[in-house]
Design an enzyme around this catalytic site. Structure first.
Site, PDB file in Angstrom:
ATOM      1  N   CYS A   1     -18.719  -5.022  -1.465  1.00  0.00           N
ATOM      2  CA  CYS A   1     -17.403  -5.116  -1.700  1.00  0.00           C
ATOM      3  C   CYS A   1     -17.049  -4.367  -3.108  1.00  0.00           C
ATOM      4  O   CYS A   1     -16.163  -3.318  -2.957  1.00  0.00           O
ATOM      5  CB  CYS A   1     -17.186  -6.599  -2.102  1.00  0.00           C
ATOM      6  SG  CYS A   1     -17.542  -7.510  -0.905  1.00  0.00           S
TER       7      CYS A   1
ATOM      8  N   LYS B   1      -7.006  -8.804  -2.204  1.00  0.00           N
ATOM      9  CA  LYS B   1      -8.477  -8.975  -2.158  1.00  0.00           C
ATOM     10  C   LYS B   1      -8.891  -7.482  -2.708  1.00  0.00           C
ATOM     11  O   LYS B   1      -9.951  -7.305  -3.419  1.00  0.00           O
ATOM     12  CB  LYS B   1      -9.017  -8.924  -0.797  1.00  0.00           C
ATOM     13  CG  LYS B   1     -10.394  -8.510  -0.696  1.00  0.00           C
ATOM     14  CD  LYS B   1     -11.420  -9.792  -0.543  1.00  0.00           C
ATOM     15  CE  LYS B   1     -13.140  -9.260  -0.435  1.00  0.00           C
ATOM     16  NZ  LYS B   1     -13.632 -10.203  -0.142  1.00  0.00           N
TER      17      LYS B   1
ATOM     18  N   GLY C   1     -23.562  -2.916  -6.860  1.00  0.00           N
ATOM     19  CA  GLY C   1     -23.778  -2.435  -5.567  1.00  0.00           C
ATOM     20  C   GLY C   1     -23.119  -3.430  -4.779  1.00  0.00           C
ATOM     21  O   GLY C   1     -22.135  -4.287  -5.146  1.00  0.00           O
TER      22      GLY C   1
HETATM   23  N1  LIG Z   1     -20.747  -9.935   3.506  1.00  0.00           N
HETATM   24  C1  LIG Z   1     -20.095 -10.551   2.674  1.00  0.00           C
HETATM   25  O1  LIG Z   1     -20.628 -11.082   1.474  1.00  0.00           O
HETATM   26  C2  LIG Z   1     -18.613 -10.438   2.899  1.00  0.00           C
HETATM   27  C3  LIG Z   1     -17.655 -11.124   1.808  1.00  0.00           C
HETATM   28  C4  LIG Z   1     -16.233 -11.359   2.168  1.00  0.00           C
HETATM   29  C5  LIG Z   1     -15.683 -10.818   3.096  1.00  0.00           C
HETATM   30  N2  LIG Z   1     -16.375  -9.883   3.864  1.00  0.00           N
HETATM   31  C6  LIG Z   1     -15.713  -9.407   4.930  1.00  0.00           C
HETATM   32  O2  LIG Z   1     -16.536  -9.367   6.353  1.00  0.00           O
HETATM   33  C7  LIG Z   1     -16.350  -8.162   6.964  1.00  0.00           C
HETATM   34  C8  LIG Z   1     -17.723  -8.439   7.604  1.00  0.00           C
HETATM   35  O3  LIG Z   1     -18.814  -8.484   6.885  1.00  0.00           O
HETATM   36  P1  LIG Z   1     -20.232  -9.333   7.372  1.00  0.00           P
HETATM   37  O4  LIG Z   1     -21.016  -9.264   6.168  1.00  0.00           O
HETATM   38  O5  LIG Z   1     -20.067 -10.425   8.280  1.00  0.00           O
HETATM   39  O6  LIG Z   1     -20.674  -8.012   8.496  1.00  0.00           O
HETATM   40  P2  LIG Z   1     -22.015  -7.992   9.338  1.00  0.00           P
HETATM   41  O7  LIG Z   1     -22.447  -6.384   9.431  1.00  0.00           O
HETATM   42  O8  LIG Z   1     -22.936  -9.032   9.095  1.00  0.00           O
HETATM   43  O9  LIG Z   1     -21.473  -8.387  10.687  1.00  0.00           O
HETATM   44  C9  LIG Z   1     -20.484  -7.834  11.492  1.00  0.00           C
HETATM   45  C10 LIG Z   1     -20.689  -7.979  12.991  1.00  0.00           C
HETATM   46  O10 LIG Z   1     -19.358  -7.481  13.699  1.00  0.00           O
HETATM   47  C11 LIG Z   1     -20.070  -7.033  14.711  1.00  0.00           C
HETATM   48  N3  LIG Z   1     -19.025  -6.021  15.418  1.00  0.00           N
HETATM   49  C12 LIG Z   1     -19.060  -4.571  14.979  1.00  0.00           C
HETATM   50  N4  LIG Z   1     -18.045  -4.018  15.749  1.00  0.00           N
HETATM   51  C13 LIG Z   1     -17.707  -5.084  16.578  1.00  0.00           C
HETATM   52  C14 LIG Z   1     -16.604  -4.806  17.643  1.00  0.00           C
HETATM   53  N5  LIG Z   1     -15.991  -4.087  17.907  1.00  0.00           N
HETATM   54  N6  LIG Z   1     -16.474  -6.028  18.249  1.00  0.00           N
HETATM   55  C15 LIG Z   1     -17.240  -7.170  18.164  1.00  0.00           C
HETATM   56  N7  LIG Z   1     -18.181  -7.166  17.140  1.00  0.00           N
HETATM   57  C16 LIG Z   1     -18.373  -6.152  16.535  1.00  0.00           C
HETATM   58  C17 LIG Z   1     -21.372  -6.442  14.439  1.00  0.00           C
HETATM   59  O11 LIG Z   1     -22.362  -6.261  15.618  1.00  0.00           O
HETATM   60  C18 LIG Z   1     -22.054  -7.396  13.445  1.00  0.00           C
HETATM   61  O12 LIG Z   1     -22.435  -8.465  14.099  1.00  0.00           O
HETATM   62  C19 LIG Z   1     -16.710  -7.239   5.695  1.00  0.00           C
HETATM   63  O13 LIG Z   1     -16.303  -5.886   6.343  1.00  0.00           O
HETATM   64  C20 LIG Z   1     -15.728  -7.819   4.925  1.00  0.00           C
HETATM   65  O14 LIG Z   1     -14.348  -7.335   5.110  1.00  0.00           O
HETATM   66  C21 LIG Z   1     -17.734  -9.806   3.777  1.00  0.00           C
END
Ligand SMILES: NC(=O)c1ccc[n+]([C@@H]2O[C@H](COP(=O)([O-])OP(=O)(O)OC[C@H]3O[C@@H](n4cnc5c(N)ncnc54)[C@H](O)[C@@H]3O)[C@@H](O)[C@H]2O)c1
Length: 475
Positions: free
Chosen positions: A267, A213, A264
């Protein structure tokens, strides 16, 4: 037999659609989140994520059918789980270091409830080595169990994009690397049960899967930086970079991305730093060879400099920006996404303010209060006549039909995403600029040609005058 239980830790933009995906494939899913509002909304059958097509209906249906529920008690949920998928965010701090606080907290909660033979899968993007060398020991110390023998542990990067998650889950091969072979086997079996894609790419280790990744996103950052370098070259030489890239990409081995005012999001501007941290950790170079990852490091700097470059282009067209009102269209980091992470709008604002411009910002995906809370002065239509220049930063669909007519004193529109209609803007008497459109080079060429013409005229006049005044020859 009741369905097996899968737990998803982190019910955000990615975690909630994943929970839905698993529930649709026959698992009973418990979603865990530290945010009580998220838990409450989901248990009421409401999705707090609105951008994902089909998600709201699916959450309502699955909760009603008793196949999905949410809790803030991760430890209790994990006690019932056969598989646990972790997708809580890892953020980056100001020194560009990965902040693992949320992931460590989630891991401790999981460890406290972990039962023998449970599969733990990390999907959050991580610096190389995090699963095996940081998270495995945490799980072991909290649970008293051994990774790879008492419970299974694997890493699988989540490569979907928010807004197209269900489509991406169907299309993209799943990359998986286990802590050891039985862990890999358990992870592959889980993904076969929940995904529609038949392609699973098995990597030799969790480290290798983490690396995938990071290089995928870093490749895009470096590619964009190269496109930006080409754009600046085109500007200097009076060439059209967009036409050149389109022509170059007609050859199947050329995949040059699009130049722009910046990169921006969560990622692309972030994960190269996770990779760079790994490079810094290497103290001994092979044969004393050059430092690792010089190109990604430089690409980051190039992409972050593009906002200043765009402002410089504006300045070349308008003259000093001191006291001039400039409108930024789009504070989101990219078109049609309601997210601000590392948006180039912030870099543009800083570069404009440094030159004394008065900066206004518009974004149809955010309310005026939200724009203000993000640190911008929201644009109001009554200020249109004061605007001297406009920069398109996020190519929201709404901006394709943006009405530029009220901007009666606007002289320049800089299309930072090559998304606007040049002819419509020029028809209003405004100048259209794009990164890499070659106009600085062309105007220099015109100046040079005019200078040469003037020089040529002056020297022919001088020759004529000399000829007139030359004394007649003696013979
Ligand atoms: N957003 C994207 O487009 C994307 C794409 C590919 C991969 N990702 C990966 O997914 C990860 C999460 O992204 P997202 O966009 O879903 O984030 P997000 O901020 O939308 O959601 C994260 C959730 O995790 C919860 N959280 C935080 N700490 C926690 C804990 N200790 N226990 C339980 N829940 C907890 C938060 O309350 C939140 O609801 C990113 O860090 C990345 O690595 C994101």
């Amino acid at each position: 037999m009741p369905p097996a239980t899968a737990v998803v830790v982190g019910l955000g933009k990615i975690g909630l659609p994943l929970a839905v995906q698993y529930a649709r494939h026959g698992w009973y899913v418990i979603g865990c989140d530290v945010n009580p509002d998220v838990v409450e909304q989901i248990n009421a059958g409401r999705s707090h994520i609105h951008e994902e097509p089909g998600l709201e209906e699916a959450v309502a249906q699955l909760v009603q059918e008793g196949r999905l529920r949410a809790t803030s008690d991760t430890t209790a949920a994990v006690r019932q789980a056969r598989a646990v998928v972790v997708i809580v965010p890892v953020l980056m701090d100001e020194a560009h270091r990965a902040n693992l606080t949320a992931l460590e907290a989630a891991t401790r909660s999981i460890g406290r409830g972990l039962q023998p033979e449970t599969l733990v899968l990390y999907e959050t993007t991580l610096p190389v080595g995090t699963t095996a060398h940081h998270l495995a020991p945490l799980l072991e110390s909290e649970s008293g169990l051994q990774a790879g023998s008492d419970f299974w542990l694997a890493y699988s990067p989540e490569r979907v994009s928010s807004g197209t998650i269900f489509r991406d889950l169907r299309l993209y091969p799943k990359v998986v690397g286990g802590f050891n072979p039985p862990s890999t086997e358990a992870a592959v079996a889980f993904y076969r049960s929940v995904l529609d894609t038949s392609e699973i790419i098995v990597m030799p280790s969790t480290d290798d899967a983490e690396f995938v990744k990071l290089i995928e996103t870093t490749y895009r950052d470096v590619n964009i930086a190269l496109a930006n370098e080409f754009a600046r070259f085109a500007d200097a030489h009076g060439l059209d970079v967009q036409a050149a890239i389109a022509a170059a990409n007609s050859q199947p081995y050329s995949h040059i991305h699009t130049p722009s005012v910046g990169v921006g999001g969560h990622c692309i501007p972030v994960y190269p730093y996770f990779l760079l941290a790994g490079a810094e950790a290497v103290t001994e170079q092979v044969d004393g060879f050059a430092p690792l990852l010089q190109l990604p490091r430089q690409a980051r700097a190039i992409n972050d400099s593009m906002a200043t470059y765009a402002v410089r282009r504006l300045e070349m067209a308008l003259g000093s920006l001191r006291g001039q009102t400039v409108l930024i269209l789009g504070i989101a980091y990219r078109g049609d996404v309601r997210e601000l992470a590392f948006s180039s709008a912030a870099l543009l604002r800083t570069a404009l303010e440094k030159r004394g411009a008065h900066v206004l910002a518009d974004d149809p995906l955010f309310s005026s209060e939200e724009i203000r809370a993000a640190g911008y002065t929201p644009f109001s239509p009554s200020e249109a006549a004061a605007v001297r220049a406009i920069i398109l930063q996020a190519a929201h669909t709404a901006y394709r039909s943006f009405d530029f007519r009220p901007f009666s004193h606007c002289q320049v529109v800089l299309d930072g995403r090559q998304a606007l209609q040049r002819s419509a803007i020029e028809a209003l008497g405004m100048r259209y600029l794009a990164i890499g459109d070659g106009s600085p080079g062309r105007s220099r060429q015109r100046q040079l040609a005019a200078f040469r013409r003037r020089e040529a005229t002056a020297s022919s006049q001088e020759t004529a005058a000399t000829t007139r005044h030359r004394p007649k020859s003696a013979h």
